[in-house]
Write a protein that holds these residues in place. Sequence first.
Motif, mmCIF file in Angstrom:
data_model
loop_
_atom_site.group_PDB
_atom_site.id
_atom_site.type_symbol
_atom_site.label_atom_id
_atom_site.label_comp_id
_atom_site.label_asym_id
_atom_site.label_seq_id
_atom_site.Cartn_x
_atom_site.Cartn_y
_atom_site.Cartn_z
ATOM 1 N N SER A 175 17.937 -0.664 18.428
ATOM 2 C CA SER A 175 18.315 -0.569 19.847
ATOM 3 C C SER A 175 19.691 0.061 20.018
ATOM 4 O O SER A 175 19.998 0.606 21.070
ATOM 5 C CB SER A 175 18.278 -1.951 20.503
ATOM 6 N N SER A 176 20.534 -0.043 18.991
ATOM 7 C CA SER A 176 21.863 0.564 19.184
ATOM 8 C C SER A 176 22.217 1.474 18.017
ATOM 9 O O SER A 176 23.083 1.130 17.204
ATOM 10 C CB SER A 176 22.922 -0.522 19.400
ATOM 11 N N MET A 220 12.734 3.607 13.890
ATOM 12 C CA MET A 220 13.840 4.196 14.657
ATOM 13 C C MET A 220 13.360 4.924 15.906
ATOM 14 O O MET A 220 14.165 5.369 16.710
ATOM 15 C CB MET A 220 14.609 5.188 13.773
ATOM 16 N N LEU A 221 12.027 5.061 16.058
ATOM 17 C CA LEU A 221 11.491 5.745 17.240
ATOM 18 C C LEU A 221 11.572 4.879 18.487
ATOM 19 O O LEU A 221 11.308 5.344 19.594
ATOM 20 C CB LEU A 221 10.027 6.150 16.999
ATOM 21 N N THR A 222 11.877 3.589 18.322
ATOM 22 C CA THR A 222 11.922 2.687 19.477
ATOM 23 C C THR A 222 13.185 1.826 19.448
ATOM 24 O O THR A 222 13.742 1.571 18.373
ATOM 25 C CB THR A 222 10.672 1.764 19.502
ATOM 26 N N GLY A 223 13.577 1.363 20.615
ATOM 27 C CA GLY A 223 14.711 0.439 20.712
ATOM 28 C C GLY A 223 14.255 -1.007 20.606
ATOM 29 O O GLY A 223 15.068 -1.926 20.591
ATOM 30 N N ASP A 224 12.944 -1.237 20.554
ATOM 31 C CA ASP A 224 12.416 -2.601 20.399
ATOM 32 C C ASP A 224 12.327 -2.963 18.914
ATOM 33 O O ASP A 224 12.446 -2.096 18.049
ATOM 34 C CB ASP A 224 11.009 -2.714 20.994
ATOM 35 N N THR A 225 12.007 -4.225 18.661
ATOM 36 C CA THR A 225 11.916 -4.680 17.269
ATOM 37 C C THR A 225 10.562 -4.330 16.655
ATOM 38 O O THR A 225 9.515 -4.547 17.266
ATOM 39 C CB THR A 225 12.121 -6.208 17.212
ATOM 40 N N VAL A 226 10.595 -3.782 15.457
ATOM 41 C CA VAL A 226 9.371 -3.528 14.690
ATOM 42 C C VAL A 226 9.385 -4.475 13.503
ATOM 43 O O VAL A 226 10.348 -4.505 12.733
ATOM 44 C CB VAL A 226 9.295 -2.056 14.215
ATOM 45 N N GLU A 227 8.309 -5.267 13.389
ATOM 46 C CA GLU A 227 8.227 -6.220 12.274
ATOM 47 C C GLU A 227 7.232 -5.684 11.248
ATOM 48 O O GLU A 227 6.072 -5.462 11.569
ATOM 49 C CB GLU A 227 7.769 -7.586 12.789
ATOM 50 N N LEU A 228 7.696 -5.482 10.027
ATOM 51 C CA LEU A 228 6.824 -4.989 8.961
ATOM 52 C C LEU A 228 6.587 -6.112 7.961
ATOM 53 O O LEU A 228 7.541 -6.724 7.473
ATOM 54 C CB LEU A 228 7.455 -3.778 8.266
#
Length: 430
Positions: A86-87, A33-41
């Motif tokens: 992002s939103s 949630m710290l970024t508006g980009d996608t994080v893939e885990l």
Amino acid sequence: MDRIRITGGAPLQGTIPISGAKNAALPLMIAAMLTGDTVELRNVPRLADVGLLLRILGNHGVDHTVTGKRPGQTAETGQTIRLDASSVIDTCAPYELVSRMRASFWVIAPLVARFGEACVSMPGGCAIGTRPVDLLLMALERLGVTIGIDGGNVLAKAPKGLRGAEITFPKVTVSGTHVALMAATLAEGQTVIDNAAREPEVVDLADCLNKMGARVTGAGTSRIVIEGVSRLHGTTHTVMPDRIETGTYAMAVAMTGGDVLLEGGRPEYLQSAIDVLRQVGVEIDPTNEGLRVRRDGARLRAVDITTDPFPGFPTDLQAQFMALMTRAQGTSRIRETIFENRFMHVQELARFGAQIRLDGDAAMVDGVEMLKGAPVMATDLRASVSLVIAGLAATGDTEIHRVYHLDRGFEALEAKLSRCGASIERLRAA
Ligand code: UD1
């Protein structure tokens, strides 16, 4: 409600694949949630807690996709989850959700750091004690966040953003360290966290944050330094293997005897427990594939332990170790220093015929020759798996009730154990 039935007595033989760590996956998902980009885990375990956190993040407006299985993957192959914050539409986390999983309170850090406000319900007590959040709030206040309490909610505000600070924790706290670390990545200037938790899950979080563009050094030591940046970006990160699951199965093998490879288990995450198990009489050898655990028929030796923050003996293995000591030769003293009420399993272990006396923050376990299977009740996550360990070595049948506690933290438990020869099955509620 589902139950688990175990018929004890079979030694464990074979291979158990170790899943991704629940206690790393949860903060990593929250950090997305710290970024508006996608994080893939990647390597995220299939656990009830992961599903619940996805719902909680979804409530804030975080989208996610879970990649389906690829050919050749087994039920235990960790899942890949893509998170897209992002939103974010809602910076409030309501009581109905936070009360079901304490770690979800940590969303307060990315929300206030990125959006300047958060309203998160206070988590309340749980089966292992009061578990306050005062140190998490202290850390946020040091970073310039104004904290108020209203109607059971924590209102966190920092309209002008966070500013770097010196944060010294009076006691070691994993949750406090996660929250301070996440929030400080987006603060202006330098933050120093002193007396930080050194748990491997903190290092995993810091590694992922650095891949997202954060500037964190010193994770894994008691002094973490963070140079704040104005924004973080997306990344791909593989969740570390679960050291508590590894230690739990090592104790199961110690209890039943046998020879099992804990595939993917990492000795450096578990040194204190490995040292103790060797004293008890278990052979543990690191291999290229993981950890090999063996015990022949000889009786276990009683050993004393005290739980401590990492690298000490983990509180999350205390109940499992107590189950093991119920059959050791002699008396073992088990002292719990992290949580005040973490002996709920004592009464249930007694139902197997275990001899345990409580004395303040310690339990004295007088080893008995044999345990006898019994109907028992799971009380919390780690306590419930101690009952599985006892049941695996007891004569006759054991039935464990309230197994939803187990589903919170142990992926495919019955499948992993039965493939190694255990007689264990789930009885589904009608
Ligand atoms: C995490 C783990 C949990 C493990 C514990 C200790 C997750 C999801 N959970 O829990 O499995 O048992 O670390 O290794 O990762 N404390 C305060 N004030 C606070 C925060 C904590 O007094 O604001 C106290 C707690 O009551 C406890 C001690 O500090 O006595 C340690 O707690 P902490 O390390 O924060 O545990 P969690 O992060 O909640």
